[in-house]
Design an enzyme around this catalytic site. Sequence first.
Site, PDB file in Angstrom:
ATOM      1  N   ASP A   5       0.852  -1.188   0.000  1.00 64.08           N
ATOM      2  CA  ASP A   5       0.000   0.000   0.000  1.00 64.08           C
ATOM      3  C   ASP A   5       0.884   1.234   0.000  1.00 64.08           C
ATOM      4  O   ASP A   5       1.909   1.261   0.670  1.00 64.08           O
ATOM      5  CB  ASP A   5      -0.890   0.005   1.237  1.00 64.08           C
ATOM      6  CG  ASP A   5      -2.101  -0.877   1.021  1.00 64.08           C
ATOM      7  OD1 ASP A   5      -2.593  -0.923  -0.120  1.00 64.08           O
ATOM      8  OD2 ASP A   5      -2.535  -1.532   1.985  1.00 64.08           O
ATOM      9  N   ASP A  25      -4.296  25.813  10.997  1.00 68.27           N
ATOM     10  CA  ASP A  25      -4.576  24.539  10.337  1.00 68.27           C
ATOM     11  C   ASP A  25      -3.755  23.447  11.008  1.00 68.27           C
ATOM     12  O   ASP A  25      -2.534  23.388  10.882  1.00 68.27           O
ATOM     13  CB  ASP A  25      -4.204  24.668   8.854  1.00 68.27           C
ATOM     14  CG  ASP A  25      -4.589  23.438   8.061  1.00 68.27           C
ATOM     15  OD1 ASP A  25      -4.928  22.415   8.696  1.00 68.27           O
ATOM     16  OD2 ASP A  25      -4.531  23.502   6.823  1.00 68.27           O
ATOM     17  N   GLU A  63      -0.612  18.627   6.703  1.00 64.01           N
ATOM     18  CA  GLU A  63      -0.296  19.434   5.523  1.00 64.01           C
ATOM     19  C   GLU A  63      -0.146  20.896   5.923  1.00 64.01           C
ATOM     20  O   GLU A  63       0.801  21.568   5.520  1.00 64.01           O
ATOM     21  CB  GLU A  63      -1.406  19.304   4.459  1.00 64.01           C
ATOM     22  CG  GLU A  63      -1.430  17.978   3.736  1.00 64.01           C
ATOM     23  CD  GLU A  63      -2.227  16.899   4.468  1.00 64.01           C
ATOM     24  OE1 GLU A  63      -2.708  17.169   5.590  1.00 64.01           O
ATOM     25  OE2 GLU A  63      -2.353  15.776   3.933  1.00 64.01           O
ATOM     26  N   PHE A  72     -11.238  24.163   7.003  1.00 60.14           N
ATOM     27  CA  PHE A  72     -11.467  23.419   5.776  1.00 60.14           C
ATOM     28  C   PHE A  72     -12.721  22.576   5.922  1.00 60.14           C
ATOM     29  O   PHE A  72     -12.939  21.940   6.940  1.00 60.14           O
ATOM     30  CB  PHE A  72     -10.262  22.514   5.520  1.00 60.14           C
ATOM     31  CG  PHE A  72     -10.394  21.649   4.300  1.00 60.14           C
ATOM     32  CD1 PHE A  72      -9.956  22.114   3.062  1.00 60.14           C
ATOM     33  CD2 PHE A  72     -10.953  20.379   4.387  1.00 60.14           C
ATOM     34  CE1 PHE A  72     -10.067  21.329   1.959  1.00 60.14           C
ATOM     35  CE2 PHE A  72     -11.074  19.587   3.266  1.00 60.14           C
ATOM     36  CZ  PHE A  72     -10.639  20.057   2.037  1.00 60.14           C
ATOM     37  N   THR A  73     -13.589  22.619   4.928  1.00 65.18           N
ATOM     38  CA  THR A  73     -14.709  21.679   4.936  1.00 65.18           C
ATOM     39  C   THR A  73     -14.773  21.009   3.574  1.00 65.18           C
ATOM     40  O   THR A  73     -14.204  21.486   2.598  1.00 65.18           O
ATOM     41  CB  THR A  73     -16.067  22.379   5.185  1.00 65.18           C
ATOM     42  OG1 THR A  73     -16.372  23.152   4.029  1.00 65.18           O
ATOM     43  CG2 THR A  73     -16.057  23.225   6.426  1.00 65.18           C
ATOM     44  N   GLN A  93     -17.210  20.875   1.692  1.00 65.82           N
ATOM     45  CA  GLN A  93     -17.955  21.656   0.710  1.00 65.82           C
ATOM     46  C   GLN A  93     -17.101  22.793   0.140  1.00 65.82           C
ATOM     47  O   GLN A  93     -16.973  22.947  -1.065  1.00 65.82           O
ATOM     48  CB  GLN A  93     -19.221  22.262   1.343  1.00 65.82           C
ATOM     49  CG  GLN A  93     -20.343  21.263   1.546  1.00 65.82           C
ATOM     50  CD  GLN A  93     -20.072  20.353   2.739  1.00 65.82           C
ATOM     51  OE1 GLN A  93     -19.616  20.816   3.795  1.00 65.82           O
ATOM     52  NE2 GLN A  93     -20.342  19.059   2.572  1.00 65.82           N
ATOM     53  N   THR A  94     -16.473  23.565   1.059  1.00 65.91           N
ATOM     54  CA  THR A  94     -15.710  24.732   0.578  1.00 65.91           C
ATOM     55  C   THR A  94     -14.379  24.320  -0.022  1.00 65.91           C
ATOM     56  O   THR A  94     -13.868  24.960  -0.930  1.00 65.91           O
ATOM     57  CB  THR A  94     -15.441  25.716   1.721  1.00 65.91           C
ATOM     58  OG1 THR A  94     -14.675  25.024   2.719  1.00 65.91           O
ATOM     59  CG2 THR A  94     -16.731  26.222   2.333  1.00 65.91           C
ATOM     60  N   MET A 121     -11.636  24.769   1.051  1.00 62.29           N
ATOM     61  CA  MET A 121     -10.651  25.842   1.255  1.00 62.29           C
ATOM     62  C   MET A 121     -10.530  26.080   2.746  1.00 62.29           C
ATOM     63  O   MET A 121     -11.424  25.768   3.513  1.00 62.29           O
ATOM     64  CB  MET A 121     -11.142  27.158   0.631  1.00 62.29           C
ATOM     65  CG  MET A 121     -11.015  27.255  -0.865  1.00 62.29           C
ATOM     66  SD  MET A 121     -11.323  28.937  -1.378  1.00 62.29           S
ATOM     67  CE  MET A 121     -12.950  29.265  -0.765  1.00 62.29           C
ATOM     68  N   ASP A 152      -5.625  -4.324   6.087  1.00 65.79           N
ATOM     69  CA  ASP A 152      -6.232  -4.218   7.406  1.00 65.79           C
ATOM     70  C   ASP A 152      -7.746  -4.141   7.361  1.00 65.79           C
ATOM     71  O   ASP A 152      -8.412  -4.560   8.283  1.00 65.79           O
ATOM     72  CB  ASP A 152      -5.638  -3.039   8.185  1.00 65.79           C
ATOM     73  CG  ASP A 152      -5.693  -1.741   7.392  1.00 65.79           C
ATOM     74  OD1 ASP A 152      -6.274  -1.760   6.283  1.00 65.79           O
ATOM     75  OD2 ASP A 152      -5.159  -0.736   7.880  1.00 65.79           O
TER      76      ASP A 152
END
Lengths: 701, 609
Positions: free
Chosen positions: A322, A359, A363, A392-393, A395-396, A398, A533
């Site tokens: 993987d 954030d 990342e 961050f969502t 939907q957005t 961003m 797994d």
Amino acid sequence: MVTQIKPQTQDNRPRKNAPKSLFDPKIIKRALVESFLKLDPRLVAKNPVMFVVEVGSVITTYLWIKEVATHTGNPLFTGQVTLWLWFTVLFANFAEAMAEGRGKAQADTLRKTKTETVARKLTNNREERVSAALLRRGDLVVCEVNDVIPGDGDVVEGIASVDESAITGESAPVIRESGGDRSAVTGGTKVLSDRIVIRITANPGEGFIDRMIALVEGAQRQKTPNEIALSILLAGLTIVFLLAVVTLLPFAAYSVRAAGSGTPPTITVLTALLVCLIPTTIGGLLSAIGIAGMDRVMQHNVLAMSGKAVEAAGDVNTLLLDKTGTITLGNRQAVEFIPLKGVDISELANAAQLSSLADETPEGRSIVVLAKETYGLRGRELASHEAEFIPFTAQTRMSGVNMDGVQVRKGATAKVKEFVVLQGGTCPNELDDIVTRIASIGGTPLAVALNDKPLGVIYLKDVVKGGMKERFDALRAMGIKTVMITGDNPLTAKSIADEAGVDDFLAEATPEDKMNLIKREQEGGKLVAMTGDGTNDAPALAQADVGVAMNTGTQAAKEAGNMVDLDSNPTKLIEIVEIGKQLLMTRGALTTFSIANDISKYFAIIPAMFITTFPVLGALNFLRLTNAGTTPESAILACVIFNAIIIIGLIPLALRGVAYRPMNAGAVLRINLIKFGLVGVLLPFPFIMAIDWLLTHLHLA
Amino acid sequence: MTTNGTLQILFFCAIVFALTKPMGAYMARVFEGEKTLLSPILRPLERLCYRLFGVNEEQDMRWTTYAFALVAFSLVGMLASYLLLRMQGILPFNPQGLSGKEMTPDLAFNTSASFTTNTNWQSYVPEATVSYFSNMVSLAIHNWMSAASGIAIAIALVRGLARKSANGIGNFWVDITRATLYILLPICFVYAIVLVQQGVPQNFSAYTKATGLEGGAQSIAQGPVASQEAIKMLGTNGGGFFNANSSHPYENPTPLVNFLQMVSIFLIPAGLTYTFGKMVGNKRQGWALFAAMSVVFLAGAFVCYGAEASGNPQVQALGVPGGNMEGKETRFGIPGSALFATVTTDASCGAVNAMHDSFTPLGGMVPLVNMMSGEVIFGGVGAGLYGMLMFAIIAVFIAGLMVGRTPEYIGKKIEKYEVKMAMLASLILAASILGFAAVGSNMNLPPGKDSATFTDAQKADEAKMPPLAMWNHVNNSSPSNYYGATYNNVNNSGPHGFSEILYAYTSATGNNGSAFAGITANTPFWNATLAIAMLIGRFLMIIPLLAIAGSLAKKVPAPATSGTFPTDSGTFVALLVGTVVLVGALTYLPALALGPIVEHIHMNGGKLW
């Protein structure tokens, strides 16, 4: 650029299965006792080579008693031969007991953890306390803080942190929750927080710990296919030598009649010759090698459900790995800021950092770190500002920050472009060009905008773990193809595959794709190993020749695979392959060595044996064994002693396995043929000479 | 050793090497059913055969069917030969009027078993025992049948390695038909004509009466020699038309024929290594076997030649310089004889152009050791290849594990079943050689230690012999001769006598058929035990090997990678040679020590046996 790669090896933390010294005094003591218990002919009969030795020992014992009682023959010689023949069997038993020793010690520890647990069984939402031993498959039990989980099962309700150190030796708790791929719990582990409801999946005595005890103890040990085949070869060789030795008596009778002098060799001498010729070295160490191989797997914190799987690991042609967690670190990291024309790179870096300060994703953190490392931008005290963070969502797609009248956004290019347009700005085509370029080399682009002004792109990249390329090169040298499995698109997959140096990749892989890949490889005669797994990995794990399930995985995955990695480290597949190869190599090396040894014994024994009939055969005695000119005793005894002692001498090799370096088979063969074949022919000569010298000087023969 | 002698051996090697590829490529085409140069003529004939015998060309046989067909084919042939030999007195082509009384049941059993198994051991004197009919029909037919069968088995085993998850290993009837029509027949046809040109007789005349230089009456045997000679060599049969075999000037008149005979022994066995490589899709695999065979062959040839060239010091001490010429034809000389002896025992041919019994101990040990190797040094037609493949399987299994994979050969996994069968086959050979030699060197039959001879006048005394004595009574001996203990049949005492016994059973079990020629073997005991050894050596070896072929055919080959045990490399050649030598040495060294080895040391020490 900083890539914070945490060391992936587990060697720095305490492990229950950490290798103990090969020659732990406790294990030796137990093995000494065992080697006598194992003289039971019913046990020895399982090993045809050693059985012949034991029968030989009984015969010479009888002859010795007879000689002592009747004052005939040469009791000193017969007695010594008898002694060393028994030692030969005992040494072989000792080797096996030593190999079993570590497993037994481990089983004892495991048993201690299996205390009598009281289970809180749920029946129609009513709780009752019953003994864990009474739980059946399908029962529901409740576990809360400090409860020991009474049996193997799946969490059907709730989430909890669980201490699994009893099995894995890993002290850090793990999360177990209902649904998904982390629902499996193991009996004997302990809940540290919260409350979970568990559906029991194993009847008492069939649980994971029970199986583990049985496995490490070797109670269920069955000979593996290759071991059986090798046993047949050894049995066949034993019969060949039996024929050669048994017919020697009539041949000698003819010669004595023809030469008119001397006597045919005695039964003691013939028995000694037979034992020297049959492959006692490999015959005595064969089961120890197998057990030690399993044990080595265990020391890597992997539970192999059968020796067959370990053997198959050595034969693996294709490794399915993987991508995430095995080849790459779990997360992508920012590696570069690419500004649009006319934008200063520090402005982009500054905006990117601002938007990521809150954030907490890996990342996001990597963006902050990159900005700090490359552009010296320090984290700012934000409390003094009116800062509103936009998380961050899905939907957005961003995230960003609104602060001091500016809005900073970073995220999916399309969404950022929408944002810019909404703010009244425009996006140059250049932005798309950069984005496409990054995507084409397998990176993930994140666009950054400040109000209506697009600034540039952050280049996020999958980071390949250190040292992977070298390992894949080594695997390639051994003839093993590595295939990376990923859900990424083919472009991204290819770029990572190239960077990591895997031979092939399967992009946008579904469980069915994986299954088909395995079947396709197998149809071409290849053996496939994989890790998995999730429940959806189970069919593929079952189909693969070597399926290693992660201990964190689901019950279904663990059932389907033939190994369980207690550390849940997918990279370990590579080590398992190496252990499998080492196991087979050790067998081959000792077989070759054992057979090569015989040459010297013929040169020592044949002239000695016929010295009275054909004294000229002494010309073959180029070892100039002391007594061979007159009596055969010392030469024959020297061979028997060497033959017994070499078993003891090779126990460490059998238990540790031969040194293994990845390289192509041709080179390995050449090296090992010299190391074990040629040395096997030559080594006994000086030893037999030395023993012979010692025997004559001690007046033992 | 002389430069000339060495060059003869090397020239022989070069010719065999040059012929291997064309011969092997041709045979591969034949057995893969492809068109060959001869197809336009032979294909209709082949189809006719199938139509006549109701063979379905397309049918693919499982190994059991294949083995059953082979055994049935051989045993029916053997039974027919037995009956025809017994009845030769009433059959045609018998200008000498041989009554058939000489063909006692035990001798007929031995002879039919001998020819059926491609051994061609001859307990009888052909000129005085068998008619032309017996030679051409009862016996020579087996020269074809057994050679074709041998090739068929080898091809079946190769198919086992080459095929992928297949149930069958080919069609026995098709294989033997093709082997006969496309390979044996055309070569023999040309070969026999060359032999006739060189002076080998081909007639049905009665024996020529002649008067020798000394004035004594002489009967010069005649017959259809050339036709028999061709298949005798090409099919590695080796049964001579005359008692003296290839040392007889009618069988082997010129040095050129001598050379041709040796080349024709190796022609098919060497070619088959290439056929094997071609059929498994990797010619290097075939060359690896060829190389291993060549190494052992050259070692044997030079040891034998060296021992014969240096001769017997005891004879030299008497003022006879040079090598050992005892029992050799002057027209072949030492190299021509030593090379022939090596070639004929490397292959399971058994034709001889010199008396192996008269070789020096070491020189004589080379043929013996060659046969003990299982005759895999090029070996008999087919038999050499399948024997060597068996060794390859054992070698791969012993050392193959050392590369860290379970053993594979040509991509096929060598597992329990294959090891069991390979061990079984090699065990049976060792058991037969050692077991029979043990019995033969010690069996005490009446009248015991001393043999007894009775003239016609002593008929009454003879009648008093215990019935068991019949077992070692020389057939048709006059005066009637009872050897008693079986070791009395040897012509030499001591270790040399032991070598003669060991040689006989090795030759029989190995289906070689050459004789050390030191044993009076035409007694019921020797005829029966040797015949049984021949049958064991042939069929109990073939059946396990066909089982391996069947099992391998079913497997899916694993693709070769850099992790695969390389079976086409120099290392493998060394390993294979090592395995052949080691297995042989470990099994037979004690026996050899009591025979040729001790004799050799004695010879240098001044004692001859």
